[in-house]
Write a protein that holds these residues in place. Structure first.
Motif, PDB file in Angstrom:
ATOM      1  N   ASN A  74       9.859 -38.735  27.971  1.00 32.05           N
ATOM      2  CA  ASN A  74      10.018 -39.050  29.389  1.00 32.05           C
ATOM      3  C   ASN A  74       8.760 -38.779  30.207  1.00 32.05           C
ATOM      4  OD1 ASN A  74      10.227 -36.330  29.245  1.00 32.05           O
ATOM      5  ND2 ASN A  74      12.438 -36.270  29.603  1.00 32.05           N
ATOM      6  N   VAL A  75       7.687 -38.435  29.505  1.00 28.95           N
ATOM      7  CA  VAL A  75       6.404 -38.266  30.190  1.00 28.95           C
ATOM      8  C   VAL A  75       5.390 -39.203  29.525  1.00 28.95           C
ATOM      9  CG1 VAL A  75       4.595 -36.635  30.875  1.00 28.95           C
ATOM     10  CG2 VAL A  75       6.953 -35.830  30.627  1.00 28.95           C
ATOM     11  N   LEU A  76       4.643 -39.913  30.345  1.00 26.52           N
ATOM     12  CA  LEU A  76       3.619 -40.825  29.819  1.00 26.52           C
ATOM     13  C   LEU A  76       2.240 -40.349  30.261  1.00 26.52           C
ATOM     14  CD1 LEU A  76       2.896 -43.527  28.379  1.00 26.52           C
ATOM     15  CD2 LEU A  76       3.050 -44.624  30.637  1.00 26.52           C
ATOM     16  N   VAL A  77       1.379 -40.113  29.276  1.00 24.54           N
ATOM     17  CA  VAL A  77      -0.019 -39.750  29.551  1.00 24.54           C
ATOM     18  C   VAL A  77      -0.842 -41.032  29.488  1.00 24.54           C
ATOM     19  CG1 VAL A  77      -2.046 -38.537  28.648  1.00 24.54           C
ATOM     20  CG2 VAL A  77       0.199 -37.443  28.562  1.00 24.54           C
ATOM     21  N   VAL A  78      -1.604 -41.313  30.527  1.00 20.78           N
ATOM     22  CA  VAL A  78      -2.478 -42.493  30.509  1.00 20.78           C
ATOM     23  C   VAL A  78      -3.911 -42.012  30.285  1.00 20.78           C
ATOM     24  CG1 VAL A  78      -3.296 -44.501  31.785  1.00 20.78           C
ATOM     25  CG2 VAL A  78      -0.921 -43.746  32.040  1.00 20.78           C
TER      26      VAL A  78
ATOM     27  N   VAL B  59       1.256 -39.563  34.093  1.00 17.66           N
ATOM     28  CA  VAL B  59       0.160 -38.661  34.492  1.00 17.66           C
ATOM     29  C   VAL B  59      -1.166 -39.086  33.878  1.00 17.66           C
ATOM     30  CG1 VAL B  59       0.728 -37.047  32.598  1.00 17.66           C
ATOM     31  CG2 VAL B  59      -0.594 -36.227  34.551  1.00 17.66           C
ATOM     32  N   SER B  60      -2.224 -38.837  34.628  1.00 17.59           N
ATOM     33  CA  SER B  60      -3.585 -39.026  34.131  1.00 17.59           C
ATOM     34  C   SER B  60      -4.449 -37.903  34.684  1.00 17.59           C
ATOM     35  CB  SER B  60      -4.129 -40.375  34.621  1.00 17.59           C
ATOM     36  OG  SER B  60      -5.525 -40.453  34.395  1.00 17.59           O
ATOM     37  N   ALA B  61      -5.577 -37.653  34.016  1.00 19.12           N
ATOM     38  CA  ALA B  61      -6.573 -36.747  34.607  1.00 19.12           C
ATOM     39  C   ALA B  61      -7.128 -37.425  35.861  1.00 19.12           C
ATOM     40  CB  ALA B  61      -7.686 -36.488  33.608  1.00 19.12           C
ATOM     41  N   ALA B  62      -7.484 -36.632  36.853  1.00 26.76           N
ATOM     42  CA  ALA B  62      -8.006 -37.188  38.117  1.00 26.76           C
ATOM     43  C   ALA B  62      -9.476 -37.582  37.963  1.00 26.76           C
ATOM     44  CB  ALA B  62      -7.833 -36.179  39.255  1.00 26.76           C
ATOM     45  N   THR B  63      -9.724 -38.562  37.106  1.00 29.04           N
ATOM     46  CA  THR B  63     -11.091 -39.060  36.903  1.00 29.04           C
ATOM     47  C   THR B  63     -11.418 -40.061  38.010  1.00 29.04           C
ATOM     48  OG1 THR B  63     -10.227 -40.862  35.576  1.00 29.04           O
ATOM     49  CG2 THR B  63     -10.860 -38.868  34.392  1.00 29.04           C
ATOM     50  N   SER B  64     -12.674 -40.473  38.079  1.00 32.83           N
ATOM     51  CA  SER B  64     -13.046 -41.470  39.094  1.00 32.83           C
ATOM     52  C   SER B  64     -12.207 -42.731  38.895  1.00 32.83           C
ATOM     53  CB  SER B  64     -14.523 -41.852  38.978  1.00 32.83           C
ATOM     54  OG  SER B  64     -15.296 -40.731  38.771  1.00 32.83           O
TER      55      SER B  64
ATOM     56  N   ASP C  60       4.556 -39.465  25.499  1.00 34.60           N
ATOM     57  CA  ASP C  60       3.827 -40.515  24.800  1.00 34.60           C
ATOM     58  C   ASP C  60       2.454 -40.656  25.446  1.00 34.60           C
ATOM     59  OD1 ASP C  60       6.071 -40.994  23.253  1.00 34.60           O
ATOM     60  OD2 ASP C  60       6.757 -42.694  24.480  1.00 34.60           O
ATOM     61  N   ILE C  61       1.557 -41.324  24.731  1.00 35.34           N
ATOM     62  CA  ILE C  61       0.209 -41.563  25.277  1.00 35.34           C
ATOM     63  C   ILE C  61      -0.045 -43.064  25.322  1.00 35.34           C
ATOM     64  CG2 ILE C  61      -2.277 -41.257  24.880  1.00 35.34           C
ATOM     65  CD1 ILE C  61      -1.615 -38.597  23.479  1.00 35.34           C
ATOM     66  N   LEU C  62      -0.508 -43.545  26.467  1.00 40.36           N
ATOM     67  CA  LEU C  62      -0.982 -44.926  26.592  1.00 40.36           C
ATOM     68  C   LEU C  62      -2.499 -44.864  26.714  1.00 40.36           C
ATOM     69  CD1 LEU C  62      -0.865 -48.000  27.229  1.00 40.36           C
ATOM     70  CD2 LEU C  62      -0.484 -47.363  29.630  1.00 40.36           C
ATOM     71  N   ALA C  63      -3.209 -45.395  25.706  1.00 34.40           N
ATOM     72  CA  ALA C  63      -4.673 -45.405  25.764  1.00 34.40           C
ATOM     73  C   ALA C  63      -5.128 -46.810  26.140  1.00 34.40           C
ATOM     74  CB  ALA C  63      -5.256 -45.008  24.419  1.00 34.40           C
ATOM     75  N   ILE C  64      -6.114 -46.888  27.023  1.00 33.45           N
ATOM     76  CA  ILE C  64      -6.626 -48.185  27.479  1.00 33.45           C
ATOM     77  C   ILE C  64      -8.140 -48.214  27.270  1.00 33.45           C
ATOM     78  CG2 ILE C  64      -6.772 -49.796  29.423  1.00 33.45           C
ATOM     79  CD1 ILE C  64      -4.440 -48.353  30.721  1.00 33.45           C
TER      80      ILE C  64
ATOM     81  N   LYS D 280       4.684 -41.069  20.489  1.00 33.24           N
ATOM     82  CA  LYS D 280       3.939 -42.232  20.000  1.00 33.24           C
ATOM     83  C   LYS D 280       2.707 -42.468  20.871  1.00 33.24           C
ATOM     84  CE  LYS D 280       6.700 -45.652  22.486  1.00 33.24           C
ATOM     85  NZ  LYS D 280       7.561 -46.801  22.442  1.00 33.24           N
ATOM     86  N   VAL D 281       1.776 -43.207  20.275  1.00 33.63           N
ATOM     87  CA  VAL D 281       0.548 -43.569  20.984  1.00 33.63           C
ATOM     88  C   VAL D 281       0.539 -45.079  21.121  1.00 33.63           C
ATOM     89  CG1 VAL D 281      -1.978 -43.634  20.831  1.00 33.63           C
ATOM     90  CG2 VAL D 281      -0.736 -41.581  20.115  1.00 33.63           C
ATOM     91  N   MET D 282       0.375 -45.560  22.346  1.00 27.60           N
ATOM     92  CA  MET D 282       0.329 -47.006  22.572  1.00 27.60           C
ATOM     93  C   MET D 282      -1.101 -47.405  22.927  1.00 27.60           C
ATOM     94  SD  MET D 282       3.861 -47.182  24.732  1.00 27.60           S
ATOM     95  CE  MET D 282       3.651 -45.527  25.343  1.00 27.60           C
ATOM     96  N   LEU D 283      -1.583 -48.432  22.242  1.00 31.98           N
ATOM     97  CA  LEU D 283      -2.968 -48.858  22.443  1.00 31.98           C
ATOM     98  C   LEU D 283      -3.002 -50.156  23.226  1.00 31.98           C
ATOM     99  CD1 LEU D 283      -4.295 -48.326  18.772  1.00 31.98           C
ATOM    100  CD2 LEU D 283      -4.304 -46.674  20.663  1.00 31.98           C
ATOM    101  N   ALA D 284      -3.607 -50.129  24.394  1.00 28.72           N
ATOM    102  CA  ALA D 284      -3.833 -51.351  25.166  1.00 28.72           C
ATOM    103  C   ALA D 284      -5.322 -51.630  25.069  1.00 28.72           C
ATOM    104  CB  ALA D 284      -3.406 -51.149  26.618  1.00 28.72           C
TER     105      ALA D 284
END
Ligand code: FAD
Length: 326
Positions: free
Chosen positions: A3-7, A94-99, A38-42, A60-64
């Motif tokens: 229920n948490v998605l890391v971008v 959630v994501s790290a607060a990057t530029s 889960d992780i969504l990598a872009i 799971k890890v999702m690759l975009a």
């Protein structure tokens, strides 16, 4: 159920420490909400990082991935995140607060009609409701906020969360079917990306930072900051006054409108310690200040201070460090 998605926005085939800290945040939150993450990598090509991403404890890890995703345009990325977040029924994204996240995440949150808390530095579970702590008024106060929308969109300060320890590459990995680029994407044109190339450590992740301020007086003089940084294998930082005076590129600005850093050691040279600068470095474990004005506010937050002329102190310090390091 996750229920948490890391971008995670991935560049240069590298999983930055900020992603590991975001996964640690997700682990804490999923503990509160009784699920997993889960992780969504872009990115343009994620083949080199998928094993690392699969070792971060995610369900799971999702690759975009696709050539056009290397440019990180908010107009292109936000529909992809919205699609994955909606289809997966995630409670927290959630994501790290990057530029990049500062650009993409508000657009994504607005797109799905979600409330957002940015630059979160702590999270707790108050009677079943996630409560986020975030700095306000240039870090003068910390506000505790709760989000009332069904999906909670969050960016975190990675420096405030310990990085997760990678384990075995155990997460399932799958490809994301990319939504078609929308008409809005055609209204923005990617002109180019000016990457600052440096052999020094990344300012946002360095263990030691040497920062210079207006006290350096010129671009040429700023070399002495770089020489000390190199002797210490440190990253170089700067105050906004140093940036505005043209001593160094604004990529290196530390503070409220610059980078947030939390190194083990922060050396502030010729920096007065204005509130907006301190907002970016007050989480450093040890602060050393060098300033000729003993009343400079930087000394109020410094663990060690030297009152004197930086043009005398810094070259001597650099030589001493070089001698010790052999
Ligand atoms: C909305 C907003 C956002 C801002 N965001 C940021 C930000 O992100 N980061 C940031 O840094 N600032 C930011 N600022 C600017 C901030 O308010 C200060 O103006 C700035 O930090 C001052 O930089 P400084 O300390 O280098 O310069 P100064 O305040 O001019 O200090 C220079 C210091 O150098 C010392 N000095 C001079 N000569 C010597 C010498 N020979 N030896 C030793 N010491 C010497 C002086 O005693 C002085 O303390 C922001 C301001 C606003 C309004």
């Amino acid at each position: 159920m996750s229920n948490v998605l890391v971008v995670a926005n991935i560049a240069d085939n590298e999983v930055k420490k900020a992603v590991l800290s975001t996964a640690a945040f997700a682990k804490t939150v999923s503990g509160y909400t009784g699920g997993s993450y889960d992780i969504l990598a872009i990115g343009d090509d994620l083949s080199g990082v998928k094993d690392t991403l699969a070792s971060l404890g995610a369900g799971k890890v999702m690759l975009a991935q696709g050539a056009e995703l290397g440019t990180a345009l908010a107009e292109r990325l936000s529909p992809i995140i919205a699609q994955v977040a909606t289809q997966g029924g995630y409670k927290v994204v959630v994501s790290a607060a990057t530029s990049i996240a500062k650009d993409v995440f508000p657009r994504f949150a607005a797109r799905i009609g979600a409330g957002m808390a940015s630059e979160v530095v702590a999270v707790s579970n108050e009677g079943g409701k996630l409560t986020y702590v975030r700095p306000m008024y240039a870090g003068n106060v910390n506000g505790a906020v709760q989000i009332d929308s069904a999906v909670e969109v969050v960016t975190i300060r990675p420096t405030e969360f310990d990085a997760i320890e990678p384990g075995a590459a155990a997460s399932a990995v799958e490809e994301v079917a990319l939504p078609a680029a929308e008409a809005v994407c055609g209204k923005v044109e990617f002109l180019g990306f000016e990457k600052s190339v440096s052999n020094r450590p990344d300012l946002a992740e360095a263990a030691v930072v040497v920062s210079g301020g207006r006290g350096l007086k010129s671009k040429e003089n700023f070399n002495i900051i770089e020489a000390l940084a190199d002797a210490l294998s440190a990253a170089v930082g700067a105050s906004r006054a140093a940036v505005d005076s043209g001593f160094i590129h604004n990529d290196f600005q530390v503070g409220q409108t610059g980078k947030i850093v939390a190194p083990d050691l922060y050396i502030a040279v010729g920096i007065s310690g204005a509130l907006q600068h301190v907002a970016g470095m007050k989480s450093a474990k040890t602060v050393v200040a060098i300033n000729k004005d003993e009343e400079a506010p930087i000394f109020q937050i410094a663990d060690y201070g030297m009152v004197g002329d930086l043009f005398k102190i810094i070259p001597e310090l650099t030589e001493a460090v070089k001698k010790i390091k052999g």
